[in-house]
Each structure stands twice: as C-alpha cells, then as structure tokens.
Design a protein around this motif. Structure first.
Motif, short mmCIF file in Angstrom:
data_model
loop_
_atom_site.label_atom_id
_atom_site.label_comp_id
_atom_site.label_asym_id
_atom_site.label_seq_id
_atom_site.Cartn_x
_atom_site.Cartn_y
_atom_site.Cartn_z
N LEU A 1 37.64 1.02 38.36
CA LEU A 1 39.04 1.23 38.69
C LEU A 1 39.92 1.05 37.46
O LEU A 1 39.70 0.16 36.64
CB LEU A 1 39.47 0.25 39.78
CG LEU A 1 38.72 0.32 41.12
CD1 LEU A 1 39.11 -0.86 42.00
CD2 LEU A 1 39.00 1.64 41.82
N THR A 2 40.97 1.87 37.35
CA THR A 2 41.95 1.71 36.28
C THR A 2 43.31 1.28 36.83
O THR A 2 44.22 0.99 36.06
CB THR A 2 42.13 3.01 35.49
OG1 THR A 2 42.67 4.02 36.34
CG2 THR A 2 40.80 3.49 34.93
N THR A 3 43.44 1.23 38.15
CA THR A 3 44.68 0.80 38.79
C THR A 3 44.35 0.13 40.12
O THR A 3 43.21 0.20 40.60
CB THR A 3 45.63 2.00 39.02
OG1 THR A 3 46.90 1.52 39.47
CG2 THR A 3 45.06 2.97 40.03
N ASN B 1 37.15 -4.73 36.08
CA ASN B 1 37.29 -3.29 36.19
C ASN B 1 37.92 -2.81 34.88
O ASN B 1 37.72 -3.43 33.83
CB ASN B 1 38.15 -2.92 37.40
CG ASN B 1 37.35 -2.86 38.69
OD1 ASN B 1 36.76 -1.85 39.03
ND2 ASN B 1 37.32 -3.98 39.43
N ILE C 1 41.38 -1.96 34.88
CA ILE C 1 42.75 -1.84 35.37
C ILE C 1 43.76 -2.12 34.26
O ILE C 1 43.73 -3.19 33.63
CB ILE C 1 42.98 -2.79 36.56
CG1 ILE C 1 42.05 -2.41 37.72
CG2 ILE C 1 44.43 -2.77 37.01
CD1 ILE C 1 42.04 -3.40 38.86
N VAL D 1 38.46 6.35 45.76
CA VAL D 1 39.04 5.64 46.91
C VAL D 1 39.80 6.67 47.74
O VAL D 1 40.92 7.06 47.40
CB VAL D 1 39.99 4.51 46.45
CG1 VAL D 1 40.56 3.78 47.66
CG2 VAL D 1 39.25 3.54 45.54
N PRO E 1 43.94 -0.21 43.92
CA PRO E 1 43.82 0.76 45.02
C PRO E 1 45.03 0.68 45.94
O PRO E 1 45.57 -0.40 46.18
CB PRO E 1 42.55 0.31 45.75
CG PRO E 1 41.81 -0.53 44.78
CD PRO E 1 42.83 -1.18 43.92
N THR E 2 45.44 1.83 46.44
CA THR E 2 46.60 1.88 47.32
C THR E 2 46.45 3.02 48.31
O THR E 2 45.86 4.04 47.98
CB THR E 2 47.90 2.04 46.50
OG1 THR E 2 49.03 2.03 47.35
CG2 THR E 2 47.90 3.33 45.69
N THR F 1 35.65 4.74 41.36
CA THR F 1 36.78 5.07 40.50
C THR F 1 38.05 5.18 41.34
O THR F 1 38.00 5.10 42.58
CB THR F 1 36.54 6.40 39.78
OG1 THR F 1 36.43 7.44 40.77
CG2 THR F 1 35.27 6.35 38.96
N ASP F 2 39.19 5.37 40.68
CA ASP F 2 40.44 5.57 41.40
C ASP F 2 40.34 6.78 42.33
O ASP F 2 40.76 6.73 43.49
CB ASP F 2 41.60 5.80 40.42
CG ASP F 2 41.75 4.66 39.44
OD1 ASP F 2 41.40 3.52 39.79
OD2 ASP F 2 42.22 4.90 38.32
N GLN F 3 39.77 7.86 41.83
CA GLN F 3 39.63 9.07 42.62
C GLN F 3 38.63 8.89 43.76
O GLN F 3 38.69 9.62 44.76
CB GLN F 3 39.18 10.24 41.73
CG GLN F 3 40.18 10.66 40.66
CD GLN F 3 40.27 9.68 39.51
OE1 GLN F 3 39.32 8.94 39.24
NE2 GLN F 3 41.42 9.67 38.82
#
Length: 342
Positions: free
Chosen positions: A124-126, A143, A145, A103, A128-129, A99-101
């Motif tokens: 993932l909903t966005t 995903n 995203i 990463v 990764p950064t 998930t986003d959290q």
C-alpha cells in the motif's frame, strides 16, 4: 495499554465457541468452509486461511467473526469474496501483496462490524478508503504509505490504535487535517518513517506516541499542551540535542515512560514526579547531578521512600560517557529506584 489490548483480544477470541451459535448456523458454517481453509468445529466463528499460498480470497462463510488470511500471495481485497461476511470482527491480511488498486471499492466499508484490521507488510502507498467506522485497531506497518488522504478518518471516533510504523510518511502527510476524525485515539505508532518534526493534529486522548527512528531534532515548547494524557513517549534513534528540548518540555503529570535513547543529548532533561521509566542510553551524557534533576528539592523529601515523592524506578544510562560511582544525591532523590544501568 498495548498489553491490555492484547489480553482483551485473547479473551475475546477464546470466548468463541459453538455454544454462541444455533446448531443450524454451525452446520451451515462448516459446510460452507472453503476447501483451502480450516474451520474448527469447536470455534465455528473462526476461519483459518493463513499460510496456504493463496492468490485470491475464497468465498468466506456468512457467520465468520475472525478471518485469518496472513502469509499468502493475495493481491486483491475482493468485495465479492467478503460480500456475505457482514458479521466479521477481525480481519488479518498481513504479509500479502495487496496494492492500492487491489482494494476494491466498498470491500472494507461493507464490513460494518469490523473492529480489528491488519494489513501489515503489503504494498500500500496510501490508507485504504473508505474504512468502516466501527474500527478500533488499524495496523498498516511496513507498507509504502507516503500519504494520508484528508478525511480518510472522518467519523472514526472508535479507533483507539493506529500503527503506521515502517512506512514513508513525511511531515506534510501527518497533519491536523489528515488525522481529523480520530477523536478517540489512544496509541499511535509513527516509528521508522521520514518525520523531521513532531506530528501535528494528534487528539487530546493520545496516551502512547511512538516516534523512534525518524529525523526529529526538536520538540516545540507548547507541543504537549493539548496532550494531557500522554503517558508513554518514545523518541529513540532521532537527532535530539539539548537545544531541541525546552527546559520543562516533559513536565507532564501523566507521563510514566520516557525513551530518548540513541540521540545527541549531553544532559539529563528535567522530568516530573510521575515518571517511572527513563531511557537515556547511547547519548553523550558525561555526568548526572541528582540535585539538579530531582523533581523536588532534595531537602524536602521524607527519609523513607513513598509514593508522594519521585516515582522513578528504572534509569538507563549505558552507552554514554558516565563513569561510576553513581552520585549519592541521585539515590537520595529517587528512593524507589530498582535498577540503574550504566
């Protein structure tokens, strides 16, 4: 281009052998190989941890170039597990539960030599950064995203392939601001999203654009003005009608492959001499007039087929309302045709 990327990748992987490493590094790599993984003696740069039902990433040996972690139950991309993999070039995390959290901050940024990152079929909903600036291929298909944070691609001028198909991207997510920094992009896949208009902000280097299975109804008149290298365009399974295609919208000297299958067209759109493959199946076309769609006046063509004339080689028209036989003027114009599917 996709085939070229695949072939070059296979050559790159096949070149990895124990001869690329000092003996002491080979020994250290094999000794540090996680018990959950497989580290071939013949290719010590490669670590296989795929299909092991792993829930966490094991500590990876420092001389790893290619790391395969696909088809597991991993939900956290751990900075600690990858801390020593400063030489990593290829990371496959497909089919996990990240998930986003999950990463962790800095987990990807620290991989300063990473070229290929695959995180398909995760949660993932966005995007990764932060991402490493070295990336050349980023695959995030299937995903969830729905947004691309502004600036996420800043400084990523090496990225040539961006695959975001099968996500939940809307028109507000794919903008000039969100794609800023992708000055070297060649292939972008936005198929199976929620787009209603053509994406904005694509760099002039874009050669392949895949937009299948969206809800696009029209292409703006000047859309391809700043995309001089466009060669492969796929808009299958959209809502394009004749009114959504300006008369000379596909007059692009670089275009080779145009796919407009499963739309609402009743006429064959005009296209340039350069086009080699045209897919128009499953529309509402009733007839094809070779004289009207020929890129040059039929009377000006030489008697023999040659590369100076229209280069169309494949034409697909099945699933329309066209009945054989094919008009003779179509054959006269497109003398390089090898297949017509009706």
């Amino acid at each position: 281009m996709e085939l070229f990327l695949v072939i070059s990748t296979l050559l790159l992987v096949s070149s990895v052998s124990s001869q690329d490493m000092p003996y002491e590094h080979v020994l250290a790599q094999l000794q540090a190989c996680p018990k959950e993984c497989r580290c071939p003696r013949s290719s010590p740069h490669v670590v296989y941890c795929d299909n092991r039902n792993l829930k966490t990433i094991p500590n990876i040996p420092p001389h790893t170039w290619y790391l395969y972690l696909q088809n597991n139950q991993i939900d956290v991309l751990s900075e600690k597990a990858l801390r020593n993999t400063t030489q990593l070039r290829w990371l496959n995390l497909n089919h996990n539960k990240i998930t986003d959290q999950g990463v962790e901050e800095g987990a990807l940024k620290a991989l300063s030599g990473l070229i290929h990152l695959q995180m398909e079929d995760n949660l993932l909903t966005t995007i990764p950064t932060p991402l490493p600036a070295s990336l050349e291929q980023l695959r995030l298909s299937r995903n969830k995203i729905s947004k691309i944070p502004p600036g996420v691609f800043s400084g990523m001028d090496h990225l040539a392939l961006l695959d975001l198909q099968g996500n939940k991207l809307g028109d507000e997510a794919v903008t000039e601001q969100s794609l800023k920094g992708l000055s070297g992009l060649v292939q972008v896949n936005l198929a199976k999203n929620n787009l209603k208009i053509m994406p904005s902000g694509l760099p002039a280097t874009t050669t392949q654009l895949y937009l299948d299975s969206n809800d696009i109804e029209k292409i703006p008149p000047e859309y391809f003005k700043d995309l001089p290298k466009m060669a492969f365009l796929r808009l299958n399974f959209n809502k394009l009608g004749n009114g959504g295609l300006p008369k000379n919208i596909f007059d692009l000297p670089s275009i080779l492959d145009l796919q407009l299958s499963h739309n609402q067209l009743t006429e064959v759109p005009l296209f340039p001499l350069s086009l080699e493959h045209l897919h128009l199946d499953h529309n509402k076309i009733k007839s094809v007039n070779g004289t009207e769609i020929c890129p040059v006046p039929i009377g000006t063509l030489d008697e023999s087929a040659n590369e100076s004339g229209p280069r169309l080689r494949y034409l697909r028209l099945d699933g329309n309302e066209i009945k054989p036989p094919i008009s003779w003027d179509l054959i006269i114009c497109f003398r390089l045709l090898r297949a017509i599917v009706i």
